[in-house]
Motif scaffolding. Structure first.
Motif, PDB file in Angstrom:
ATOM      1  N   ASN A  71       0.819  -1.218   0.000  1.00 31.21           N
ATOM      2  CA  ASN A  71       0.000   0.000   0.000  1.00 31.21           C
ATOM      3  C   ASN A  71       0.851   1.265   0.000  1.00 31.21           C
ATOM      4  O   ASN A  71       0.461   2.275  -0.586  1.00 31.21           O
ATOM      5  CB  ASN A  71      -0.948   0.014   1.204  1.00 31.21           C
ATOM      6  N   ALA A  72       2.008   1.211   0.616  1.00 27.80           N
ATOM      7  CA  ALA A  72       2.895   2.376   0.657  1.00 27.80           C
ATOM      8  C   ALA A  72       3.713   2.528  -0.618  1.00 27.80           C
ATOM      9  O   ALA A  72       3.932   3.645  -1.085  1.00 27.80           O
ATOM     10  CB  ALA A  72       3.828   2.268   1.865  1.00 27.80           C
ATOM     11  N   GLU A  73       4.139   1.401  -1.208  1.00 24.55           N
ATOM     12  CA  GLU A  73       5.081   1.461  -2.329  1.00 24.55           C
ATOM     13  C   GLU A  73       4.428   1.395  -3.712  1.00 24.55           C
ATOM     14  O   GLU A  73       4.886   2.075  -4.633  1.00 24.55           O
ATOM     15  CB  GLU A  73       6.099   0.318  -2.212  1.00 24.55           C
ATOM     16  N   ILE A  74       3.409   0.602  -3.872  1.00 23.51           N
ATOM     17  CA  ILE A  74       2.845   0.354  -5.200  1.00 23.51           C
ATOM     18  C   ILE A  74       1.447   0.952  -5.361  1.00 23.51           C
ATOM     19  O   ILE A  74       1.141   1.538  -6.407  1.00 23.51           O
ATOM     20  CB  ILE A  74       2.789  -1.163  -5.508  1.00 23.51           C
ATOM     21  N   ALA A  75       0.600   0.797  -4.377  1.00 24.72           N
ATOM     22  CA  ALA A  75      -0.798   1.233  -4.505  1.00 24.72           C
ATOM     23  C   ALA A  75      -0.955   2.678  -4.971  1.00 24.72           C
ATOM     24  O   ALA A  75      -1.805   2.945  -5.830  1.00 24.72           O
ATOM     25  CB  ALA A  75      -1.550   0.998  -3.201  1.00 24.72           C
ATOM     26  N   PRO A  76      -0.143   3.628  -4.470  1.00 20.00           N
ATOM     27  CA  PRO A  76      -0.340   5.019  -4.920  1.00 20.00           C
ATOM     28  C   PRO A  76      -0.073   5.239  -6.414  1.00 20.00           C
ATOM     29  O   PRO A  76      -0.635   6.155  -7.006  1.00 20.00           O
ATOM     30  CB  PRO A  76       0.663   5.808  -4.084  1.00 20.00           C
ATOM     31  N   ILE A  77       0.746   4.403  -7.034  1.00 20.22           N
ATOM     32  CA  ILE A  77       1.079   4.608  -8.449  1.00 20.22           C
ATOM     33  C   ILE A  77       0.416   3.601  -9.380  1.00 20.22           C
ATOM     34  O   ILE A  77       0.379   3.809 -10.583  1.00 20.22           O
ATOM     35  CB  ILE A  77       2.614   4.577  -8.677  1.00 20.22           C
ATOM     36  N   TYR A  78      -0.105   2.506  -8.843  1.00 15.49           N
ATOM     37  CA  TYR A  78      -0.594   1.420  -9.691  1.00 15.49           C
ATOM     38  C   TYR A  78      -1.649   1.905 -10.693  1.00 15.49           C
ATOM     39  O   TYR A  78      -1.613   1.537 -11.865  1.00 15.49           O
ATOM     40  CB  TYR A  78      -1.146   0.256  -8.867  1.00 15.49           C
ATOM     41  N   GLY A  79      -2.565   2.718 -10.270  1.00 15.09           N
ATOM     42  CA  GLY A  79      -3.633   3.202 -11.141  1.00 15.09           C
ATOM     43  C   GLY A  79      -3.146   4.023 -12.319  1.00 15.09           C
ATOM     44  O   GLY A  79      -3.894   4.250 -13.269  1.00 15.09           O
ATOM     45  N   LYS A  80      -1.906   4.460 -12.292  1.00 13.77           N
ATOM     46  CA  LYS A  80      -1.335   5.283 -13.364  1.00 13.77           C
ATOM     47  C   LYS A  80      -0.460   4.470 -14.323  1.00 13.77           C
ATOM     48  O   LYS A  80       0.149   5.038 -15.224  1.00 13.77           O
ATOM     49  CB  LYS A  80      -0.499   6.406 -12.754  1.00 13.77           C
ATOM     50  N   THR A  81      -0.393   3.156 -14.145  1.00  8.87           N
ATOM     51  CA  THR A  81       0.523   2.322 -14.924  1.00  8.87           C
ATOM     52  C   THR A  81      -0.180   1.622 -16.085  1.00  8.87           C
ATOM     53  O   THR A  81      -1.411   1.481 -16.106  1.00  8.87           O
ATOM     54  CB  THR A  81       1.159   1.239 -14.032  1.00  8.87           C
ATOM     55  N   ALA A  82       0.635   1.158 -17.030  1.00  5.81           N
ATOM     56  CA  ALA A  82       0.117   0.353 -18.143  1.00  5.81           C
ATOM     57  C   ALA A  82      -0.486  -0.950 -17.613  1.00  5.81           C
ATOM     58  O   ALA A  82      -1.486  -1.440 -18.133  1.00  5.81           O
ATOM     59  CB  ALA A  82       1.233   0.062 -19.139  1.00  5.81           C
TER      60      ALA A  82
END
Length: 122
Positions: free
Chosen positions: A40-51
């Motif tokens: 949640n700290a490392e991936i969740a904040p950016i996941y929605g913006k990825t391919a």
């Protein structure tokens, strides 16, 4: 006019059978899971913006709640988090545990490419 109606009915019947549903990344988690918190700290904040997110949107499932009916055939396993890529109601790959931000996307991309659902880079 009858030909138009017949064509429309044919398309309505055939199209859903030939269109495949998109893949989704199902995250099985539970409260108090330290590795879930790290994801949640490392991936969740950016996941929605990825391919990867465009190819397999993230769906979270709390293991303390009943399993949704559409995931009844998927065994979440004992470890959290467990990430399962599901397409058309069946599992096409999984990541057991959270391997850290250095490895997560590489493992996910391998699953998606093996399933023929490679992320489309823009």
């Amino acid at each position: 006019m009858n030909r138009i109606i017949a064509f429309a009915l044919t398309v309505a019947v055939v199209l859903p059978a030939t269109t495949s549903r998109a893949a989704e990344l199902v995250m099985f988690e539970r409260p108090g899971c330290a590795w879930c918190a790290r994801f949640n700290a490392e991936i969740a904040p950016i996941y929605g913006k990825t391919a990867e997110s465009r190819t397999a949107p993230l769906r979270r499932i709390d293991l303390k709640a009943p399993l949704p009916a559409d995931l009844a055939g998927i065994d979440p396993g004992p470890f959290t988090p467990t990430f399962v890529v599901v397409q058309e109601g069946r599992e096409i790959g999984r990541i057991r545990g959270y391997p850290g931000n250095a490895f997560f996307f590489g493992l996910l991309d391998r699953i998606l490419s093996n399933a023929g659902s490679e992320p489309e880079r823009s």
